[in-house]
Design a protein around this motif. Structure first.
Motif, PDB file in Angstrom:
ATOM      1  N   ALA A 239       3.013  10.750  -5.034  1.00 58.49           N
ATOM      2  CA  ALA A 239       3.114  11.213  -3.650  1.00 58.49           C
ATOM      3  C   ALA A 239       1.994  12.198  -3.329  1.00 58.49           C
ATOM      4  N   ALA A 240       1.715  13.119  -4.259  1.00 56.84           N
ATOM      5  CA  ALA A 240       0.663  14.106  -4.025  1.00 56.84           C
ATOM      6  C   ALA A 240      -0.704  13.430  -3.906  1.00 56.84           C
ATOM      7  N   ALA A 241      -0.967  12.436  -4.755  1.00 57.62           N
ATOM      8  CA  ALA A 241      -2.238  11.720  -4.682  1.00 57.62           C
ATOM      9  C   ALA A 241      -2.358  10.964  -3.362  1.00 57.62           C
ATOM     10  N   ALA A 242      -1.260  10.379  -2.904  1.00 57.32           N
ATOM     11  CA  ALA A 242      -1.278   9.657  -1.636  1.00 57.32           C
ATOM     12  C   ALA A 242      -1.550  10.599  -0.466  1.00 57.32           C
ATOM     13  N   VAL A 243      -0.986  11.787  -0.514  1.00 60.90           N
ATOM     14  CA  VAL A 243      -1.231  12.767   0.547  1.00 60.90           C
ATOM     15  C   VAL A 243      -2.710  13.161   0.577  1.00 60.90           C
ATOM     16  N   GLN A 244      -3.314  13.325  -0.594  1.00 57.20           N
ATOM     17  CA  GLN A 244      -4.740  13.652  -0.624  1.00 57.20           C
ATOM     18  C   GLN A 244      -5.576  12.518  -0.039  1.00 57.20           C
ATOM     19  N   LEU A 245      -5.225  11.272  -0.348  1.00 51.42           N
ATOM     20  CA  LEU A 245      -5.922  10.142   0.264  1.00 51.42           C
ATOM     21  C   LEU A 245      -5.733  10.137   1.772  1.00 51.42           C
ATOM     22  N   MET A 246      -4.525  10.416   2.223  1.00 52.21           N
ATOM     23  CA  MET A 246      -4.239  10.492   3.656  1.00 52.21           C
ATOM     24  C   MET A 246      -5.117  11.538   4.323  1.00 52.21           C
ATOM     25  N   ARG A 247      -5.198  12.712   3.717  1.00 52.11           N
ATOM     26  CA  ARG A 247      -5.996  13.787   4.313  1.00 52.11           C
ATOM     27  C   ARG A 247      -7.474  13.415   4.393  1.00 52.11           C
ATOM     28  N   ALA A 248      -7.920  12.585   3.479  1.00 57.25           N
ATOM     29  CA  ALA A 248      -9.309  12.130   3.492  1.00 57.25           C
ATOM     30  C   ALA A 248      -9.528  10.968   4.462  1.00 57.25           C
ATOM     31  N   GLY A 249      -8.493  10.562   5.182  1.00 52.80           N
ATOM     32  CA  GLY A 249      -8.610   9.438   6.099  1.00 52.80           C
ATOM     33  C   GLY A 249      -8.546   8.093   5.426  1.00 52.80           C
ATOM     34  N   ARG A 250      -8.074   8.051   4.169  1.00 54.05           N
ATOM     35  CA  ARG A 250      -7.958   6.793   3.423  1.00 54.05           C
ATOM     36  C   ARG A 250      -6.509   6.322   3.516  1.00 54.05           C
ATOM     37  N   TRP A 251      -6.085   6.022   4.737  1.00 58.02           N
ATOM     38  CA  TRP A 251      -4.675   5.709   4.978  1.00 58.02           C
ATOM     39  C   TRP A 251      -4.240   4.420   4.274  1.00 58.02           C
ATOM     40  N   ALA A 252      -5.061   3.383   4.323  1.00 59.39           N
ATOM     41  CA  ALA A 252      -4.685   2.118   3.687  1.00 59.39           C
ATOM     42  C   ALA A 252      -4.564   2.288   2.181  1.00 59.39           C
ATOM     43  N   ALA A 253      -5.485   3.028   1.576  1.00 58.78           N
ATOM     44  CA  ALA A 253      -5.421   3.259   0.131  1.00 58.78           C
ATOM     45  C   ALA A 253      -4.175   4.050  -0.236  1.00 58.78           C
TER      46      ALA A 253
END
Length: 247
Positions: A10-24
């Protein structure tokens, strides 16, 4: 899968989200299939958070399905649903009792961080849906106080960003600059790209109002490139308008 592993995903996904990597981020969360129901709920909530954030940036609709896939009726789910409905009211249409729902979220928040988060979004609703600036600033001040108290730097950044808009509107450019510069620093520290770019666009407006047209256009141009790569239309359009301001 252990609870720690689910938390890490979950934490890794949030970091991807913050970077604008929503699909990843969504792909990472979908690939995880824990047996534990608490872990499934955590990952489902995080998928919904990613979708809500993406929809706000791109005016898409991934969150409807993601929110429907979250089990239970937790405060966190109610908060994400509120944020989705706020985005709908802001970009499309509809006003499903957002002001009353914001008050309920504040009253029922299980801790100070969540109460600060609810206060911030209550301010955004008062500001942008109901056009009640004094009420909005009161909520932002509460969010700022609680963010500082709890060490939640993203909450501090959001509150300062919006308080800066009101300082700017009141003609206090020095206060607006102080609030906006601290806000963007905190967004950058957290790696949250979309609001950092929105804040850079505001700083470009401030440079224009301070008389630095060349600096304003240069910052707008850099922000515009990022916004187009990230595919966030409202930031791209705002900065394009600033780039077109004549010398």
């Amino acid at each position: 899968m252990s609870h720690l592993a689910a938390t890490d995903i979950a934490a890794a996904a949030v970091q991807l989200m913050r970077a604008g990597r929503w699909a990843a981020a969504a792909d990472l969360l979908t690939a995880a299939t824990p047996d534990d129901p608490d872990e499934r709920e955590l990952l489902a909530l995080t998928r919904a958070e990613v979708a809500v954030d993406q929809d706000f940036g791109r005016t898409t609709d991934h969150a409807t399905a993601a929110l429907a896939g979250v089990p239970g009726d937790s405060w966190d789910l109610a908060m994400l649903t509120f944020r989705k409905d706020y985005a709908n009211a802001l970009f499309h249409a509809g006003d499903p009792d957002l002001r009353d729902r914001a008050r309920t979220l504040i009253e029922q928040a299980p801790d100070d961080v969540r109460r600060g988060t609810a206060s911030f979004w209550a301010g955004a609703v008062a500001d942008n849906v109901y056009e009640l600036p004094a009420e909005a600033c009161t909520h932002y001040e509460v969010a700022l106080e609680l963010g500082e108290k709890c060490g939640d730097e993203l909450l501090v950044a959001q509150a300062l960003r919006h308080l800066g808009h009101h300082a700017h509107a009141a003609g206090d450019l020095a206060l607006a600059r102080s609030q906006w510069e601290r806000s963007i620093e905190l967004f950058q520290k957290a790696g949250h790209l979309r609001p950092a770019l929105a804040q850079q666009a505001s700083l470009a407006v401030l440079l224009r109002d301070e008389g630095d047209l060349a600096g304003s256009r240069a910052l707008a141009a850099e922000t515009n490139r990022w916004a187009r790569q990230l595919d966030v239309p409202f930031i791209a359009q705002r900065t394009a308008d600033l780039m077109a301001v004549p010398a």
